[in-house]
Design a protein around this motif. Structure first.
Motif, PDB file in Angstrom:
ATOM      1  N   SER A  68      -5.618  73.664  29.918  1.00 30.46           N
ATOM      2  CA  SER A  68      -4.472  73.897  29.051  1.00 30.46           C
ATOM      3  C   SER A  68      -3.724  75.173  29.412  1.00 30.46           C
ATOM      4  O   SER A  68      -2.575  75.367  28.993  1.00 30.46           O
ATOM      5  CB  SER A  68      -4.924  73.972  27.584  1.00 30.46           C
ATOM      6  OG  SER A  68      -5.875  75.010  27.415  1.00 30.46           O
ATOM      7  N   SER A  69      -4.336  76.035  30.201  1.00 33.65           N
ATOM      8  CA  SER A  69      -3.643  77.254  30.645  1.00 33.65           C
ATOM      9  C   SER A  69      -2.426  76.939  31.506  1.00 33.65           C
ATOM     10  O   SER A  69      -1.560  77.797  31.718  1.00 33.65           O
ATOM     11  CB  SER A  69      -4.604  78.153  31.428  1.00 33.65           C
ATOM     12  OG  SER A  69      -5.139  77.467  32.554  1.00 33.65           O
ATOM     13  N   ALA A  70      -2.342  75.689  32.013  1.00 31.89           N
ATOM     14  CA  ALA A  70      -1.178  75.293  32.801  1.00 31.89           C
ATOM     15  C   ALA A  70       0.024  74.989  31.921  1.00 31.89           C
ATOM     16  O   ALA A  70       1.151  74.922  32.413  1.00 31.89           O
ATOM     17  CB  ALA A  70      -1.515  74.060  33.649  1.00 31.89           C
ATOM     18  N   ASP A  71      -0.196  74.801  30.632  1.00 35.74           N
ATOM     19  CA  ASP A  71       0.892  74.395  29.740  1.00 35.74           C
ATOM     20  C   ASP A  71       2.081  75.357  29.757  1.00 35.74           C
ATOM     21  O   ASP A  71       3.231  74.906  29.860  1.00 35.74           O
ATOM     22  CB  ASP A  71       0.376  74.237  28.312  1.00 35.74           C
ATOM     23  CG  ASP A  71      -0.525  73.016  28.151  1.00 35.74           C
ATOM     24  OD1 ASP A  71      -0.945  72.443  29.173  1.00 35.74           O
ATOM     25  OD2 ASP A  71      -0.816  72.641  26.997  1.00 35.74           O
ATOM     26  N   PRO A  72       1.871  76.677  29.631  1.00 34.32           N
ATOM     27  CA  PRO A  72       3.032  77.579  29.622  1.00 34.32           C
ATOM     28  C   PRO A  72       3.876  77.471  30.886  1.00 34.32           C
ATOM     29  O   PRO A  72       5.118  77.499  30.817  1.00 34.32           O
ATOM     30  CB  PRO A  72       2.405  78.965  29.468  1.00 34.32           C
ATOM     31  CG  PRO A  72       1.095  78.716  28.808  1.00 34.32           C
ATOM     32  CD  PRO A  72       0.617  77.413  29.370  1.00 34.32           C
ATOM     33  N   ALA A  73       3.234  77.355  32.039  1.00 33.57           N
ATOM     34  CA  ALA A  73       3.977  77.252  33.295  1.00 33.57           C
ATOM     35  C   ALA A  73       4.802  75.970  33.331  1.00 33.57           C
ATOM     36  O   ALA A  73       5.960  75.973  33.765  1.00 33.57           O
ATOM     37  CB  ALA A  73       3.021  77.296  34.486  1.00 33.57           C
ATOM     38  N   LEU A  74       4.227  74.874  32.858  1.00 30.69           N
ATOM     39  CA  LEU A  74       4.948  73.603  32.869  1.00 30.69           C
ATOM     40  C   LEU A  74       6.070  73.592  31.827  1.00 30.69           C
ATOM     41  O   LEU A  74       7.140  73.033  32.076  1.00 30.69           O
ATOM     42  CB  LEU A  74       3.972  72.452  32.626  1.00 30.69           C
ATOM     43  CG  LEU A  74       3.100  72.111  33.841  1.00 30.69           C
ATOM     44  CD1 LEU A  74       1.933  71.220  33.445  1.00 30.69           C
ATOM     45  CD2 LEU A  74       3.942  71.434  34.920  1.00 30.69           C
ATOM     46  N   ARG A  75       5.833  74.211  30.694  1.00 29.52           N
ATOM     47  CA  ARG A  75       6.911  74.308  29.696  1.00 29.52           C
ATOM     48  C   ARG A  75       8.066  75.141  30.251  1.00 29.52           C
ATOM     49  O   ARG A  75       9.240  74.846  29.983  1.00 29.52           O
ATOM     50  CB  ARG A  75       6.376  74.907  28.395  1.00 29.52           C
ATOM     51  CG  ARG A  75       5.493  73.949  27.599  1.00 29.52           C
ATOM     52  CD  ARG A  75       5.324  74.443  26.163  1.00 29.52           C
ATOM     53  NE  ARG A  75       4.585  75.690  26.105  1.00 29.52           N
ATOM     54  CZ  ARG A  75       3.271  75.769  25.936  1.00 29.52           C
ATOM     55  NH1 ARG A  75       2.550  74.660  25.810  1.00 29.52           N
ATOM     56  NH2 ARG A  75       2.666  76.944  25.866  1.00 29.52           N
ATOM     57  N   LYS A  76       7.735  76.154  31.025  1.00 27.14           N
ATOM     58  CA  LYS A  76       8.785  76.988  31.629  1.00 27.14           C
ATOM     59  C   LYS A  76       9.611  76.187  32.623  1.00 27.14           C
ATOM     60  O   LYS A  76      10.846  76.297  32.656  1.00 27.14           O
ATOM     61  CB  LYS A  76       8.146  78.199  32.317  1.00 27.14           C
ATOM     62  CG  LYS A  76       9.162  79.167  32.918  1.00 27.14           C
ATOM     63  CD  LYS A  76       8.462  80.390  33.514  1.00 27.14           C
ATOM     64  CE  LYS A  76       9.467  81.356  34.106  1.00 27.14           C
ATOM     65  NZ  LYS A  76       8.790  82.558  34.697  1.00 27.14           N
TER      66      LYS A  76
END
Length: 230
Positions: free
Chosen positions: A20-28
């Motif tokens: 889930s740590s990938a979520d911020p990068a993908l939201r960006k």
């Protein structure tokens, strides 16, 4: 495709392969391509048309459909934030660079992996259908069949389109769309459709098409002789 919009690469399970740590990068990344007036958590057509070239996907290639299925796009020219994030996580991509590097695999999967092709084909009906319409407009279906059947059904596609435009002239029901997947596999093995049984379990539109194709190409089977009962 641009006129309208202008191996399942990873296993298709509900759990993501990236944390889930990938979520911020993908939201960006998602927000990078959203337009200011887009609805919340939605990327609409202008953003999608910028995003696809940014990762090396042409607007008119079949890879658009592969990607749309993977990201669970609700309709042409639209991505949701949830589908975008979860789809790319399943593909192990959280940056534009990784997405670009994944595209050749997605492109090859459409041609080389039957599981991917079937998923994409069945997905495309609802994806291509206009909102609030129960069936798919014939001209839209034809454009997508041309795109989807680039590498198959080549000997019969022209006749199929001619039949639809000159004789059928109706919108395409979902059952018809789905049955075409099996029919194309059948036709690729028997392009002259000699073994097709018009009294079998195929839908009537395909019975009519086979009769049309046989008349046009002179491949009608000879009438069966009546059995001598004397």
């Amino acid at each position: 495709m641009s006129r309208r919009f202008n191996r399942y690469f990873t296993s298709n399970n509900s759990s993501s392969t990236m944390p889930s740590s990938a979520d911020p990068a993908l939201r960006k990344v998602f927000d990078q391509f959203r337009e200011p007036g887009d609805p919340e958590d939605t990327m609409t057509v202008n953003g999608v048309m910028k995003f696809l070239p940014a990762i090396g996907v042409g607007l008119e290639e079949e890879t658009v459909l592969v990607l749309a299925e993977a990201l669970k796009a609700p309709t042409m020219g639209e991505f949701t934030r949830e589908g975008f994030v979860e789809g790319w996580k399943a593909l192990n991509c959280d940056t534009l660079e990784k997405m670009r590097a994944k595209v050749p695999t997605l492109r090859a999967s459409f041609t080389n992996d039957e599981t991917t092709f079937k998923k994409v084909y069945l997905f495309t009906y609802n994806f291509a259908r206009s909102p609030n319409q129960r069936s798919l407009q014939m001209d839209t279906a034809i454009e997508y069949w041309k795109l989807l059947f680039t590498h198959r059904f080549q000997k019969n596609l022209g006749d199929w389109i001619e039949f639809l435009e000159t004789e059928y002239k109706k919108s395409i029901a979902k059952d018809t769309w789905n049955c075409m997947y099996d029919f194309v596999q059948f036709a690729d093995k028997d392009p002259e459709l000699r073994s097709y049984d018009v009294d079998g379990a195929w839908p009537s539109i395909l019975d009519d098409f086979v009769q049309f194709s046989r008349r046009k190409n002179g491949t009608e089977p000879p009438p069966q002789e009546e059995m001598d009962t004397s």
